[in-house]
Design a protein around this motif. Structure first.
Motif, short mmCIF file in Angstrom:
data_model
loop_
_atom_site.label_atom_id
_atom_site.label_comp_id
_atom_site.label_asym_id
_atom_site.label_seq_id
_atom_site.Cartn_x
_atom_site.Cartn_y
_atom_site.Cartn_z
N TRP A 167 -7.25 -12.05 0.49
CA TRP A 167 -7.62 -11.15 -0.62
C TRP A 167 -8.68 -11.80 -1.53
O TRP A 167 -9.53 -11.11 -2.06
CB TRP A 167 -6.38 -10.73 -1.41
N TRP A 206 0.80 -1.23 0.00
CA TRP A 206 0.00 0.00 0.00
C TRP A 206 0.83 1.29 0.00
O TRP A 206 0.28 2.38 -0.12
CB TRP A 206 -0.95 -0.01 1.20
N GLU A 260 -4.71 -5.69 -6.48
CA GLU A 260 -3.82 -6.16 -5.40
C GLU A 260 -3.75 -7.69 -5.40
O GLU A 260 -2.66 -8.27 -5.24
CB GLU A 260 -4.33 -5.64 -4.05
N TYR A 303 -12.66 0.63 -4.35
CA TYR A 303 -11.78 -0.36 -3.75
C TYR A 303 -11.95 -1.74 -4.41
O TYR A 303 -11.01 -2.52 -4.44
CB TYR A 303 -11.94 -0.44 -2.23
N PRO A 320 -5.35 1.14 1.99
CA PRO A 320 -5.14 1.36 0.56
C PRO A 320 -5.37 2.80 0.11
O PRO A 320 -6.09 3.56 0.75
CB PRO A 320 -6.17 0.43 -0.08
N THR A 343 -12.11 -9.93 -2.14
CA THR A 343 -12.60 -9.48 -3.45
C THR A 343 -14.02 -10.03 -3.69
O THR A 343 -14.84 -9.37 -4.32
CB THR A 343 -11.64 -9.87 -4.61
N ALA A 367 -8.62 -3.60 -5.16
CA ALA A 367 -8.36 -4.87 -4.48
C ALA A 367 -8.16 -6.00 -5.49
O ALA A 367 -7.35 -6.91 -5.26
CB ALA A 367 -9.50 -5.21 -3.52
#
Ligand code: SAM
Length: 259
Positions: free
Chosen positions: A236, A19, A208, A201, A26, A240, A205
């Motif tokens: 994650w 980040w 990410e 996000y 984030p 998501t 994400a």
């Protein structure tokens, strides 16, 4: 470092790698600027609740011109990192970092012009008490401007959300937008505004997750170990999913103490 620290040294290092240096949430400086858009920070005395490892306190003082920033957090590793960051930026005279116990804020009434927080209130279960305390320590006319991770509805999380929260293992106490709105109004705030940041996000994400699980995975594993990265990829992946469904919905939250 205490064994009970949730944000321990490896977690801090990993999150900052993902980040940005000094960020444990984030979006970096750009997202901080969006949270602060229209908030009169220049020359202000700002309280940063859950300051983490301090990049935001530095940005508040250096980039947004805050006169003084008081950063509070509940764990030593992040407080130590934030103090070192303020010192390295040559801003130790304008940034004070204070370790606090969870609960009432250790400040007099009407101390701050702005109360800021980025993705930290999720750790504070009593949203009503937090809103009342933020209101109390603000000067009349002062602004509360925060970002936080919310859940789209009241009641029990879905099994997918419960699984995600369990994987995070960070004591998340997620509440819905209506509860934040009511807590802010009950505390006395006016011009209360909540803005859903799920769309933003959700995309970030997904990127990410691709960074962690795509071709770059071996590099992450070399730095943090295979098991650690496998845990993060699982987290994650779960995150998501609940961002896609909309149940995980980061928000910007703001309100003004009547002048
Ligand atoms: C996700 S991190 C965000 C840190 C920082 N705001 C940032 O965006 O980089 C959440 C932070 O909240 C802190 N925290 C947890 N409970 C808290 C409480 N009751 N009061 C203040 N900070 C708290 C944690 O120690 C952690 O540093």
């Amino acid at each position: 470092m205490a064994e009970s620290d949730l944000y321990d040294t490896p977690t801090i290092a990993f999150l900052e790698d993902l980040w940005g240096e000094g960020y444990l949430s984030p979006g970096g400086a750009e997202e901080v600027a969006r949270v602060l858009s229209g908030v009169p920070v220049a020359g202000a005395h700002v309280l940063d609740i859950g300051c983490g490892s301090g990049a935001i306190a530095v940005a508040l003082a250096r980039d947004h011109g805050a006169g003084h920033v008081t950063g509070i957090d509940v764990e030593d590793p992040v407080c130590d990192a934030a103090r070192a960051r303020a010192e390295a930026a040559g801003l130790a005279n304008r940034i004070a970092v204070q370790k606090v116990a969870p609960g009432p804020l250790p400040f007099d009434d009407a101390t701050f012009d702005v109360v800021f927080s980025k993705d930290s209130i999720i750790h504070i279960p009593d949203k009503e008490a937090l809103a009342a305390e933020a209101f109390r320590v603000l000067k009349p006319g002062g602004m509360f401007a925060a970002s936080d991770w919310l859940m789209s509805h009241a009641g029990e999380p879905s099994p997918e959300m419960a699984r995600y929260i369990e994987l995070e293992a960070l004591d998340f106490a997620m509440a819905d937008p209506a509860r934040y709105d009511a807590a802010m109004r009950a505390a006395g705030f006016e011009d209360v505004e909540l803005v859903n940041r799920n769309g933003w996000y959700r995309e970030v994400a997904a990127d990410e997750l691709e960074q962690l699980s795509g071709p770059g995975r071996a590099e992450w594993e070399a730095k943090y170990g295979r098991d650690f990265i496998a845990g993060q990829v699982a987290t994650w992946t779960a995150m998501t999913g609940v961002l896609e469904s909309g149940e995980h919905c980061p928000h910007h939250i703001r309100g003004r103490k009547p002048g």
